[in-house]
Motif scaffolding. Sequence first.
Motif, mmCIF file in Angstrom:
data_model
loop_
_atom_site.group_PDB
_atom_site.id
_atom_site.type_symbol
_atom_site.label_atom_id
_atom_site.label_comp_id
_atom_site.label_asym_id
_atom_site.label_seq_id
_atom_site.Cartn_x
_atom_site.Cartn_y
_atom_site.Cartn_z
ATOM 1 N N LYS A 1 -19.732 -45.249 -17.085
ATOM 2 C CA LYS A 1 -20.991 -44.564 -16.793
ATOM 3 C C LYS A 1 -22.129 -45.491 -17.208
ATOM 4 O O LYS A 1 -22.057 -46.128 -18.261
ATOM 5 C CB LYS A 1 -21.074 -43.281 -17.622
ATOM 6 N N THR A 2 -23.167 -45.573 -16.399
ATOM 7 C CA THR A 2 -24.351 -46.310 -16.829
ATOM 8 C C THR A 2 -25.104 -45.440 -17.828
ATOM 9 O O THR A 2 -24.783 -44.262 -18.009
ATOM 10 C CB THR A 2 -25.283 -46.614 -15.646
ATOM 11 N N GLU A 3 -26.115 -46.046 -18.461
ATOM 12 C CA GLU A 3 -26.919 -45.293 -19.424
ATOM 13 C C GLU A 3 -27.471 -43.999 -18.858
ATOM 14 O O GLU A 3 -27.487 -42.968 -19.516
ATOM 15 C CB GLU A 3 -28.107 -46.146 -19.874
ATOM 16 N N ASN A 4 -27.894 -44.060 -17.591
ATOM 17 C CA ASN A 4 -28.477 -42.854 -17.011
ATOM 18 C C ASN A 4 -27.436 -41.943 -16.359
ATOM 19 O O ASN A 4 -27.770 -41.032 -15.629
ATOM 20 C CB ASN A 4 -29.588 -43.216 -16.019
ATOM 21 N N GLY A 5 -26.151 -42.205 -16.618
ATOM 22 C CA GLY A 5 -25.115 -41.255 -16.211
ATOM 23 C C GLY A 5 -24.494 -41.495 -14.854
ATOM 24 O O GLY A 5 -23.665 -40.710 -14.403
ATOM 25 N N THR A 6 -24.861 -42.567 -14.167
ATOM 26 C CA THR A 6 -24.233 -42.844 -12.875
ATOM 27 C C THR A 6 -22.818 -43.388 -13.112
ATOM 28 O O THR A 6 -22.602 -44.233 -13.974
ATOM 29 C CB THR A 6 -25.048 -43.901 -12.098
ATOM 30 N N ASP A 7 -21.870 -42.883 -12.310
ATOM 31 C CA ASP A 7 -20.497 -43.368 -12.429
ATOM 32 C C ASP A 7 -20.338 -44.699 -11.728
ATOM 33 O O ASP A 7 -20.871 -44.891 -10.633
ATOM 34 C CB ASP A 7 -19.531 -42.373 -11.771
ATOM 35 N N PHE A 8 -19.627 -45.585 -12.313
ATOM 36 C CA PHE A 8 -19.178 -46.778 -11.594
ATOM 37 C C PHE A 8 -17.782 -47.121 -12.070
ATOM 38 O O PHE A 8 -17.277 -46.538 -13.025
ATOM 39 C CB PHE A 8 -20.172 -47.940 -11.751
ATOM 40 N N ARG A 9 -17.125 -47.994 -11.371
ATOM 41 C CA ARG A 9 -15.740 -48.263 -11.729
ATOM 42 C C ARG A 9 -15.420 -49.730 -11.547
ATOM 43 O O ARG A 9 -16.143 -50.480 -10.884
ATOM 44 C CB ARG A 9 -14.782 -47.416 -10.876
#
Lengths: 409, 409, 409
Positions: free
Chosen positions: B297-305
Amino acid sequence: MGSLMLGCVTNFFTYETTKSVVVKSWSVGIINRLVQLLIIIYFVGWVFIHEKAYQVTDTGIESSVMTKVKGFGYHNDRVMDVADYVFPQQGADIFCIMTKLIVTENQFQGKCEEFGEKFSCTTDKDCHKHFGNILANGVITGVCIQPSNNTKNGQCEIEGWCPAENDDQAKIRPMIDVNNFTIFIKNSIRFPLFNVTRGNFPTTMTATEIRSCTYHPETHPFCPIFRVGDVLNYTGQNVDALASQGGEIGINIEWKCNLDLDIDYCVPKYSFTRLDAPFAKNAISKGYNFRFAKYFKTENGTDFRTLHKAFAIRFDVMVTGNAGKFNTIPTLINLVAAFTSVGLGTVLCDIILLNFLKGAEQYKAKKFEEVSEAQIEASLAQSPGSQLSLKPCIKSSYDSGAISLATSY
Amino acid sequence: MGSLMLGCVTNFFTYETTKSVVVKSWSVGIINRLVQLLIIIYFVGWVFIHEKAYQVTDTGIESSVMTKVKGFGYHNDRVMDVADYVFPQQGADIFCIMTKLIVTENQFQGKCEEFGEKFSCTTDKDCHKHFGNILANGVITGVCIQPSNNTKNGQCEIEGWCPAENDDQAKIRPMIDVNNFTIFIKNSIRFPLFNVTRGNFPTTMTATEIRSCTYHPETHPFCPIFRVGDVLNYTGQNVDALASQGGEIGINIEWKCNLDLDIDYCVPKYSFTRLDAPFAKNAISKGYNFRFAKYFKTENGTDFRTLHKAFAIRFDVMVTGNAGKFNTIPTLINLVAAFTSVGLGTVLCDIILLNFLKGAEQYKAKKFEEVSEAQIEASLAQSPGSQLSLKPCIKSSYDSGAISLATSY
Amino acid sequence: MGSLMLGCVTNFFTYETTKSVVVKSWSVGIINRLVQLLIIIYFVGWVFIHEKAYQVTDTGIESSVMTKVKGFGYHNDRVMDVADYVFPQQGADIFCIMTKLIVTENQFQGKCEEFGEKFSCTTDKDCHKHFGNILANGVITGVCIQPSNNTKNGQCEIEGWCPAENDDQAKIRPMIDVNNFTIFIKNSIRFPLFNVTRGNFPTTMTATEIRSCTYHPETHPFCPIFRVGDVLNYTGQNVDALASQGGEIGINIEWKCNLDLDIDYCVPKYSFTRLDAPFAKNAISKGYNFRFAKYFKTENGTDFRTLHKAFAIRFDVMVTGNAGKFNTIPTLINLVAAFTSVGLGTVLCDIILLNFLKGAEQYKAKKFEEVSEAQIEASLAQSPGSQLSLKPCIKSSYDSGAISLATSY
């Protein structure tokens, strides 16, 4: 030629039966019947009724197992739920409930000192002997890291995820709450030979009944919900030791179905064993544990991980079973074997009759008719032509050999 | 009436034995005994000693396998340990050692261009033919993304995790160190029919002995620790090809137990095969690989993988086996078959005696007693009353039919 | 003494054959042959040709399954690919395709209110009855949390991962695209008894052929690529219900090999079943779901997770089968049983002959030779000395008992 044909046909449609000697003797008669009776009892009682030799058996049971664990436990002052302590999570036939975790947080790739007395050193040379050691926590570099204060020994350096795991660290309390967890097992089986499908709980059981029951061998033998504490009890295990060291528990579901009876009698039977029992005497690899990691990224994209050494109770749900159903082939073969065996009494009786009975010689004379080559030759000398009389029908004589076998059964 | 009863009882306790013709002829006698000898040798040597036809066999072996891999490898300049390269981590009977990873970092949901010559385009229309293509890295949107400098072709756009995986990227060196990894296999089995439990290494083996040994078919056949390089060798595989393409290796543990002997002879036998051998001729799906992702998760809560295409050596530990133990039923059936078969010699001898021997007609006359309907009718005409004399005992006559079968065995 | 030895040897090399009565009667003769014919037809047609009783069967099939799913689906406005929706990812014989996810983001350890009508409360006491409830989302603390506006009821407090999962939340659309996903199945099997290895698609199939085909029971029975929609169709399932509730589908690969024929006839046969069918009547645990979590760390190192309740279609690839091959032992046993059974006709014919035929008494007189104790005693009184004449050869008489059994077969 026509009359010869007819002769052959007439010869074919004859009936051969063995000529018998009937011995009217109470002693041999009673022995004969007794032996026959014993053999019949054996076959009827053991072979047919007990061993069901009249059935064909399907041992290739097809099985599908679904499991679901429920319960909460405290570990390290945190509440663990199913998603935390069950692995793998999809509810397979083999699953682990982690009961103790040695957590090593924030590991980064790099170099650091290995833990443990075994890897202490004073010079680099002390570390060279550990080259290639697979029991360390990383690759031994051969460098001895001196402690900052220089008062004690150094430790060998490793390359890998740092800091290294220290599993001698202060005792961690295992999650004893595992005792109260419940395991729900859904098992559907099929006997492909007979195309019979069964589930491990009766179709008459309602959802409420199932949710409120707990398996008990006597009172609730068909309840599919198992309390972990009970399962450990049935295997005679101590939950404290198991939760702390891990272990392997087998939950066996046995299907023994007699499909000649009503299908409702085809029910599962549960039993529980400690699977690592055969290794109890070896001091190695007591218990059960494995390592896994959770991976994270720092803000600037560097990977780091949290390593877990998990001590777990592993459950193997093993399904075995077979189904039997009447079939003519094994029935016939065994019936023939039974009939044939009844005749084995004759061997014993013949031995008694021909050797030990008063008048054995007379019985022998009655049973056996002798014909010697000398006799035959003498009679041949008297009437040399008679031999050819039946030659055209030689096939019927060959047949008669085979028939004599057949009819003598 | 009482005397009739007595008559029936007397009739019942008689003993019937076949009347035999004893032929005192050396030729037939020797042939007879020779044939019998051959049949006996066959049954004793092959059926009973070699094929153990006196045993009942349990093929429903229950097995539990625990595995543990150890070793360190370098991949992409990073040290990989067990938690990194083994999947699934819990030490099941099927596990993979990842030897090459194609890593696609920082994938976010969105739209981007697909890689590969196949998906190059000049207009949107070129991309429409790829609609629904499941071999792309995402859903084809039908848009052709023109390159910024316009000098080469564009690429079709996909929707999904971006950027797309590019598995044609510069060769990644597989982790050849896998050669030195070791696999520890703990296998406990049970034969439910005989309730016999065994482990795959002797209980007399100490922990130190086990830790220091490596399996070798001749010198250490019961050591449960296998070097991966050895296993690949036994299957005749090239480690470079396997580490780079992946593959499936079968480790077969075979239990063939004769439980009539001491239980200590019930030991495992290991063998190793390449499981994808039957598909060697098909060009498809050579090797073994699968994809998995680590989620962040990025700091602002976006998911990435981070997507991993893992080339792995998959090991399937397959346990097979059966156990045999003396049992009366197969023994009896086979004994009866043996005895009965000995009688088969009679067929041959009868054929010789009645057809090819000098004086065959005389032997025939001795063996067969003829009775024709004509004779019977003639004798009936003389004494019509005698037929009724035994009528009340008709049941004993029925019985006599059955007995004649039984006693003739 | 020498002549006695010779006598014994001569006695040994004799040939004993049963003395037979040949009944020249059309009625019994025809019945006899008819019964024999029926028995032979039964054995040849059913036992040997249909049931292949001449073969030994290997039921201990060894199997290795590799699966690979392909396809893209939309769930919650995001594109899901294989790494997202397949679990476990390594392509085992049991795998799940997640079709609906209830996601609870950003769970931290702590205390919060439980969801659901069942856990509503007005005072702490209302919550005490829930102590130890394993159906909550955490450990019930016994506190009733009052809502801020005080207009409605409060909710019981739980300790654990917060906020709690709310699975009653607005309907989530399942990923119906699963219909178009494809499953590639690679199955290699081995019959250890015969050491025969087979793969589930012909070696003559090229990579292009395989990639472009889709399994169809009639047109492409050996294509190893299965469309999920087709599989669900074959089991008669509704994709909407299954994708929304989850379910278990069995893909059965059946190998029935007659190894007496060419190995190319040893091919797999696929069938598809809904595995939870036996539980259709129970209202419990319809469908299939499990929970798993993805773990994250905040900047300051606090753990948090995203909980997923995944509804999934689980596929169990189950491989069953057996192989038969000619073997002398079952052939012999069944042949002997067949020959012996042919003799069973004699029982019937003897009963007819000795009871129901005209002249039965005469036939009886011909078949049975009576010898009673009285007769023997009378003859013994006349010649008391004769009994000893053959005594030295007593063993041969014992033997003769056994032989009489043997030769009478």
